[in-house]
Design an enzyme around this catalytic site. Structure first.
Site, PDB file in Angstrom:
ATOM      1  N   SER A 157       7.026   8.950  12.238  1.00 33.95           N
ATOM      2  CA  SER A 157       5.911   8.755  11.311  1.00 33.95           C
ATOM      3  C   SER A 157       6.378   8.999   9.882  1.00 33.95           C
ATOM      4  O   SER A 157       6.825  10.099   9.544  1.00 33.95           O
ATOM      5  CB  SER A 157       4.771   9.721  11.648  1.00 33.95           C
TER       6      SER A 157
ATOM      7  N   ASP B 136       1.888  -1.252  11.755  1.00 36.39           N
ATOM      8  CA  ASP B 136       0.605  -1.719  11.212  1.00 36.39           C
ATOM      9  C   ASP B 136       0.332  -3.188  11.540  1.00 36.39           C
ATOM     10  O   ASP B 136      -0.789  -3.668  11.374  1.00 36.39           O
ATOM     11  CB  ASP B 136       0.573  -1.521   9.691  1.00 36.39           C
TER      12      ASP B 136
ATOM     13  N   ARG C  96      -6.422   1.519  17.940  1.00 38.69           N
ATOM     14  CA  ARG C  96      -6.139   0.080  17.848  1.00 38.69           C
ATOM     15  C   ARG C  96      -5.747  -0.535  19.183  1.00 38.69           C
ATOM     16  O   ARG C  96      -5.826  -1.763  19.328  1.00 38.69           O
ATOM     17  CB  ARG C  96      -5.082  -0.184  16.763  1.00 38.69           C
TER      18      ARG C  96
ATOM     19  N   GLN D 156       4.477   9.195   7.400  1.00 45.07           N
ATOM     20  CA  GLN D 156       3.544  10.115   6.725  1.00 45.07           C
ATOM     21  C   GLN D 156       3.969  11.555   6.968  1.00 45.07           C
ATOM     22  O   GLN D 156       3.955  12.384   6.054  1.00 45.07           O
ATOM     23  CB  GLN D 156       2.117   9.858   7.199  1.00 45.07           C
TER      24      GLN D 156
ATOM     25  N   ARG E 163      -8.617  12.161  12.416  1.00 44.81           N
ATOM     26  CA  ARG E 163      -7.194  11.843  12.616  1.00 44.81           C
ATOM     27  C   ARG E 163      -6.349  13.116  12.669  1.00 44.81           C
ATOM     28  O   ARG E 163      -6.652  14.096  12.000  1.00 44.81           O
ATOM     29  CB  ARG E 163      -6.729  10.856  11.537  1.00 44.81           C
TER      30      ARG E 163
ATOM     31  N   ARG F  81       2.964   6.006  -3.190  1.00 46.61           N
ATOM     32  CA  ARG F  81       4.100   6.854  -3.552  1.00 46.61           C
ATOM     33  C   ARG F  81       4.378   6.793  -5.048  1.00 46.61           C
ATOM     34  O   ARG F  81       4.743   7.796  -5.662  1.00 46.61           O
ATOM     35  CB  ARG F  81       5.333   6.440  -2.734  1.00 46.61           C
TER      36      ARG F  81
ATOM     37  N   ARG G 213      -7.512  -3.501   9.308  1.00 48.70           N
ATOM     38  CA  ARG G 213      -6.560  -4.416   9.966  1.00 48.70           C
ATOM     39  C   ARG G 213      -7.203  -5.121  11.167  1.00 48.70           C
ATOM     40  O   ARG G 213      -6.788  -6.223  11.533  1.00 48.70           O
ATOM     41  CB  ARG G 213      -5.290  -3.664  10.363  1.00 48.70           C
TER      42      ARG G 213
ATOM     43  N   LYS H 170       0.839  -1.210   0.000  1.00 51.03           N
ATOM     44  CA  LYS H 170       0.000   0.000   0.000  1.00 51.03           C
ATOM     45  C   LYS H 170       0.868   1.252   0.000  1.00 51.03           C
ATOM     46  O   LYS H 170       0.650   2.166  -0.804  1.00 51.03           O
ATOM     47  CB  LYS H 170      -0.914  -0.046   1.236  1.00 51.03           C
TER      48      LYS H 170
ATOM     49  N   GLY I 177      -5.032   7.978   5.354  1.00 48.94           N
ATOM     50  CA  GLY I 177      -4.126   8.917   6.019  1.00 48.94           C
ATOM     51  C   GLY I 177      -2.916   9.213   5.147  1.00 48.94           C
ATOM     52  O   GLY I 177      -2.419  10.341   5.102  1.00 48.94           O
TER      53      GLY I 177
HETATM   54  C1  S3P Z   1       2.293   4.770   6.204  1.00 52.97           C
HETATM   55  C2  S3P Z   1       2.863   5.110   7.406  1.00 52.97           C
HETATM   56  C3  S3P Z   1       2.344   4.633   8.699  1.00 52.97           C
HETATM   57  C4  S3P Z   1       1.387   3.472   8.543  1.00 52.97           C
HETATM   58  C5  S3P Z   1       0.414   3.671   7.424  1.00 52.97           C
HETATM   59  C6  S3P Z   1       1.135   3.876   6.105  1.00 52.97           C
HETATM   60  C7  S3P Z   1       2.885   5.313   4.977  1.00 52.97           C
HETATM   61  O1  S3P Z   1       1.679   5.705   9.315  1.00 52.97           O
HETATM   62  O2  S3P Z   1       0.698   3.245   9.739  1.00 52.97           O
HETATM   63  O3  S3P Z   1      -0.444   2.553   7.291  1.00 52.97           O
HETATM   64  O4  S3P Z   1       2.577   4.807   3.885  1.00 52.97           O
HETATM   65  O5  S3P Z   1       3.668   6.265   5.080  1.00 52.97           O
HETATM   66  P1  S3P Z   1       2.464   6.789  10.216  1.00 52.97           P
HETATM   67  O6  S3P Z   1       3.469   7.393   9.361  1.00 52.97           O
HETATM   68  O7  S3P Z   1       1.442   7.774  10.637  1.00 52.97           O
HETATM   69  O8  S3P Z   1       3.033   5.993  11.345  1.00 52.97           O
END
Ligand code: S3P
Length: 432
Positions: free
Chosen positions: A164, A318, A349, A166, A119, A24, A391, A19, A91
């Site tokens: 993180s 995850d 979670r 993200q 979120r 990306r 999940r 994913k 997210g």
């Molecule tokens: C992800 C980063 C993770 C992960 C999410 C996918 C990503 O989140 O939990 O399912 O693709 O960058 P966080 O960066 O908020 O930890």
């Protein structure tokens, strides 16, 4: 009492595409010049949200099953969308795209479903604002909808309070458009797919090797343009995790999962399960890809408890729900600490896993930043609220294989977010 008849997991399988890497590839392909070809793209709802957002900004993206062709228009080729951009449940879409949109010469509004609108987005609003972005939470609650008014950006150094990917990726993507280098440090290295892929698209992004205890430091340089790439997306270890757990827990299982991504920033689950006594064989595959892959052979194993914290948390974030489930079936106590981030995922979670596992008869205590699971109690059937969290639905589907009674799960279709073929795949590997 009738004896439980188990359906072992056996044979060989692949899981759907990663994913994080699929998102990306679609994003970087959209802002690169030329045609990006992606193989193994995950046709899950989250990645389709990313495709939808870029199509709404004038990018031609054609998808034929898991093959995606993106006709990128360059760093400044996106067009102002006619509508609010819908990130659905994703997210990753919301946060990463915000980094790109902060630098565009037009305004956008981003929103998503009820979960995404709860979120935390302050974690990207703060650093992007430091870079000069004009990004606001429409209701002032630090959540989406987000209003973004594109601006010229400056390079910054940002010490992220959370590990993180993200957050890191939103900043790095904005950094492509900044006037000087941008550096992000984080408490522990989170998944590094953005860093790897930026280089594949011709940008310059470096991770500074750090000694134990030092914060990893990632620097991106401003780019004049990115060039299109060919991306082969490996199977998602986060989806494989459910089948790995199932094969470990159901007696008599012997399963081979091929072409699974084993990037070291993602492979914490393998280390954790091996520390619990799992019989796993990791057979690295030879590819030219920037992302390492392996076949993983799993044989059912007698497992014991373990301690999980620190740098292992971002490396398994995850997978922690399914790891908690495995721990409930293992002998002895498992402690998960430093995992406060689990509270701000698609559901809380920590809470949702504690409730669900207890309903099945497990002995679990919720702690501030984790869980204590005293494993080995017999697991019974139960009615589980998935909270529409993919999940969670998959975790309890796997536990149903060893439960002493039926497990029913609310909104089972939410697995489409990350693993649309989950139930079909499970049926195949448990067929007698
Ligand atoms: C992800 C980063 C993770 C992960 C999410 C996918 C990503 O989140 O939990 O399912 O693709 O960058 P966080 O960066 O908020 O930890």
């Amino acid at each position: 009492m009738t004896k439980k008849v188990y359906t072992p997991l056996h044979g060989s399988m692949t899981v759907s595409g990663d994913k994080s890497i699929s998102h990306r590839a679609a994003m970087l392909g959209s802002i690169a010049l030329g045609t990006t070809e992606i193989d193994g793209f995950l046709p899950g709802a989250d990645c389709l949200s990313t495709i939808g957002c870029f199509r709404a900004m004038g990018i031609e993206i054609n998808r034929d099953g898991t093959h995606v062709t993106v006709t990128g228009r360059g760093l400044h080729g996106l067009r102002k969308p006619d509508q609010i951009l819908d990130c659905g449940n994703s997210g990753t879409t919301t946060r990463l795209i915000s980094g790109i949109l902060s630098a565009q010469a037009f305004d956008t509004v981003l929103t998503g479903d009820a979960s995404i609108r709860k979120r935390p987005m302050g974690r990207i609003i703060r650093p992007l604002t430091e870079m000069g972005a004009d990004i606001r939470s429409e209701h002032g609650d630090g959540c989406a909808p987000l209003k973004i008014h594109g601006q010229p950006l400056r390079g910054i150094r940002y010490d992220s309070p959370v590990a993180s990917a993200q957050v890191k990726s939103a900043i790095l993507l904005a950094g492509l458009y900044a006037d000087s280098d941008t550096t992000v440090t984080e408490p522990y290295l989170s998944r590094d797919h953005t860093e790897r892929m930026l280089n594949e698209f011709g940008a310059s992004c470096a991770v500074r090797a750090c000694k134990d205890g030092e914060r990893p430091e990632i620097t991106v340089s401003p780019a004049s343009e990115l060039h299109a790439a060919r991306i082969s997306v490996p199977g998602d270890l986060s989806s494989a995790a459910f089948f790995i757990a199932g094969a470990l827990l159901v007696p008599g299982s012997d399963l081979l999962i091929k072409n699974v991504g084993i990037n070291p920033t993602r492979s914490g689950i393998l280390d954790i399960l091996m520390a619990m006594g799992a019989n796993l064989e990791i057979l690295p595959e030879n590819t030219n890809s920037a992302e390492p892959t392996a076949s993983i052979r799993i044989r059912s194993s007698a497992l014991h408890g373990t301690e999980i914290g620190g740098s292992l948390i971002p490396r398994s974030i995850d997978e922690l729900p399914v790891i908690a489930a495995v721990a409930a079936a293992a002998e002895g106590t498992t402690v998960i600490r430093d995992a406060g981030e689990l509270k701000v995922k698609e559901s809380n979670r920590i809470r949702v896993m504690t409730e669900g596992l207890r309903k099945m008869g497990a002995d679990v205590t919720e702690t501030g930043e984790g869980m204590i699971i005293r494993g080995g109690k017999p697991l019974t059937g139960a009615s589980i609220d998935s909270h529409k969290d993919h999940r969670i639905a998959m975790t309890f589907s796997i536990l149903s294989l060893i439960a002493d009674g039926p497990v029913t799960i609310s909104d089972p279709d939410c697995v489409n977010i990350s693993a649309p073929s989950f139930y079909e795949d499970l049926k195949k590997v448990t067929a007698v």
